[in-house]
Design a protein around this motif. Structure first.
Motif, mmCIF file in Angstrom:
data_model
loop_
_atom_site.group_PDB
_atom_site.id
_atom_site.type_symbol
_atom_site.label_atom_id
_atom_site.label_comp_id
_atom_site.label_asym_id
_atom_site.label_seq_id
_atom_site.Cartn_x
_atom_site.Cartn_y
_atom_site.Cartn_z
ATOM 1 N N HIS A 293 -0.278 7.181 -7.418
ATOM 2 C CA HIS A 293 -0.321 6.701 -8.813
ATOM 3 C C HIS A 293 0.608 5.684 -9.305
ATOM 4 O O HIS A 293 1.630 5.358 -8.714
ATOM 5 N N CYS A 294 -0.143 4.857 -10.494
ATOM 6 C CA CYS A 294 0.729 3.898 -11.197
ATOM 7 C C CYS A 294 0.730 4.512 -12.526
ATOM 8 O O CYS A 294 0.925 5.628 -12.943
ATOM 9 N N ASP B 194 -3.653 8.076 -12.926
ATOM 10 C CA ASP B 194 -3.028 7.361 -13.789
ATOM 11 C C ASP B 194 -1.659 8.388 -13.789
ATOM 12 O O ASP B 194 -1.652 9.168 -13.128
ATOM 13 N N ALA B 195 -0.675 7.705 -14.716
ATOM 14 C CA ALA B 195 0.286 8.662 -14.836
ATOM 15 C C ALA B 195 0.597 9.792 -15.098
ATOM 16 O O ALA B 195 -0.344 10.274 -16.049
ATOM 17 N N LEU B 196 1.325 10.807 -14.475
ATOM 18 C CA LEU B 196 1.157 12.126 -14.491
ATOM 19 C C LEU B 196 1.861 12.755 -15.703
ATOM 20 O O LEU B 196 1.704 13.627 -15.984
ATOM 21 N N PRO C 136 8.660 1.542 -6.492
ATOM 22 C CA PRO C 136 8.455 0.615 -7.645
ATOM 23 C C PRO C 136 7.836 -0.718 -7.389
ATOM 24 O O PRO C 136 8.462 -1.485 -6.332
ATOM 25 N N LEU C 137 6.652 -0.871 -7.903
ATOM 26 C CA LEU C 137 5.917 -2.206 -7.557
ATOM 27 C C LEU C 137 5.935 -2.957 -8.876
ATOM 28 O O LEU C 137 5.774 -2.266 -10.008
ATOM 29 N N ASP D 64 4.627 7.329 -6.441
ATOM 30 C CA ASP D 64 4.906 6.846 -7.669
ATOM 31 C C ASP D 64 5.071 5.193 -7.686
ATOM 32 O O ASP D 64 6.055 5.002 -7.170
ATOM 33 N N LEU D 65 4.021 4.517 -7.941
ATOM 34 C CA LEU D 65 4.236 3.045 -7.699
ATOM 35 C C LEU D 65 4.564 2.401 -9.190
ATOM 36 O O LEU D 65 4.798 1.169 -9.019
ATOM 37 N N ARG D 66 4.930 3.042 -10.446
ATOM 38 C CA ARG D 66 5.555 2.674 -11.489
ATOM 39 C C ARG D 66 6.877 1.955 -11.376
ATOM 40 O O ARG D 66 7.611 2.200 -10.575
#
Length: 249
Positions: free
Chosen positions: A134-135, A36-38, A85-86, A59-61
């Motif tokens: 992660h996202c 999950d997000a760091l 970013p996705l 980082d896919l956020r």
């Protein structure tokens, strides 16, 4: 089953996928991680993270998600940092249109192939240590990305699905309560559909996404080939991720 490394303090859905069976052996430990997000890492968690040998973070956020994270952790201080970013606008779309996880995963397969191929290529040829993907939750964008990579090196699909489903168990409790609280603050009712998309997993949806890859591309390896990789890179991916665990004569 996945063998989980020590959980860095502050994270809920962090793990090493090392130990999963694969063609010719098993996935190397310390090579491929998911999380999950760091931003939730505590100071102690940051120290733990730095001792894990992770050299690259993907980082896919979406940019919106990153902007909403306060205070924002500078992940480039932890490892080489790559933002891919996705699902731009995912937070707003999720609570207004509420896609099913099956729809979400099919959209990712259709639209994010080049990004997924970039991660696979990095694991295959560039990483000097472990690679973390992660996202926000570490279950959907991260889940599809890792499912495709693991499928490409022939991890059995049942094992891929088991590792994916673990995310819902890891996110239950404090993490889910915090995220659903944010949805309420945005003025939206938390329906069962929203709760599933934000916090849940769906084994059938992930399996269907991989079956879609089979039907439309011929498999995960062919999916990566159609998104810019070549056979040499796929061989390197196999060599990078899989260690021979067969007993020697």
């Amino acid at each position: 089953m996945t063998v989980t490394t020590e959980l860095p303090e502050g994270l809920s859905n962090f793990r090493d996928v090392g130990g999963l069976p694969a063609s010719g052996g098993s996935i190397r430990r310390g090579r491929l991680f998911r999380s999950d997000a760091l931003a939730a890492l505590t100071p102690a968690g940051i120290d733990q993270f730095r001792q894990m040998g992770i050299s690259t973070i993907f980082d896919l956020r979406s940019r919106v998600e990153m902007e909403q994270t306060r205070p924002m952790l500078d992940e480039s201080t932890l490892a080489d940092y790559v933002s891919l970013p996705l699902l731009e606008g995912a937070v707003h779309d999720t609570v207004t249109q509420v896609p099913t996880l099956a729809e979400l995963y099919n959209d990712l397969v259709a639209e994010a192939g080049e990004s997924f191929a970039r991660i696979a290529e990095w694991v295959a040829l560039r990483a000097t240590g472990g690679v973390l993907v992660h996202c926000t939750a570490g279950k959907d964008r991260t889940g599809v990305s890792l499912a495709l990579i693991l499928d490409a090196v022939r991890v059995p699909r049942d094992d891929i699905i088991v590792d994916y489903v673990i995310s819902a168990e890891n996110l239950a409790g404090a993490w889910s309560e915090r995220m659903l609280g944010l949805v309420r603050k945005m003025g939206f009712e938390v329906t069962p559909e929203i709760e599933e998309v934000v916090c849940g997993t769906d084994a059938d949806a992930m399996r269907a996404a991989l079956e879609t890859v089979d039907a439309e591309y011929g498999g995960s390896r062919e999916y990566f080939l159609s998104n810019g990789l070549d056979e040499r890179t796929l061989t390197a991916l196999q060599n990078s991720l899989v260690e021979n665990t067969a007993p020697r004569d």
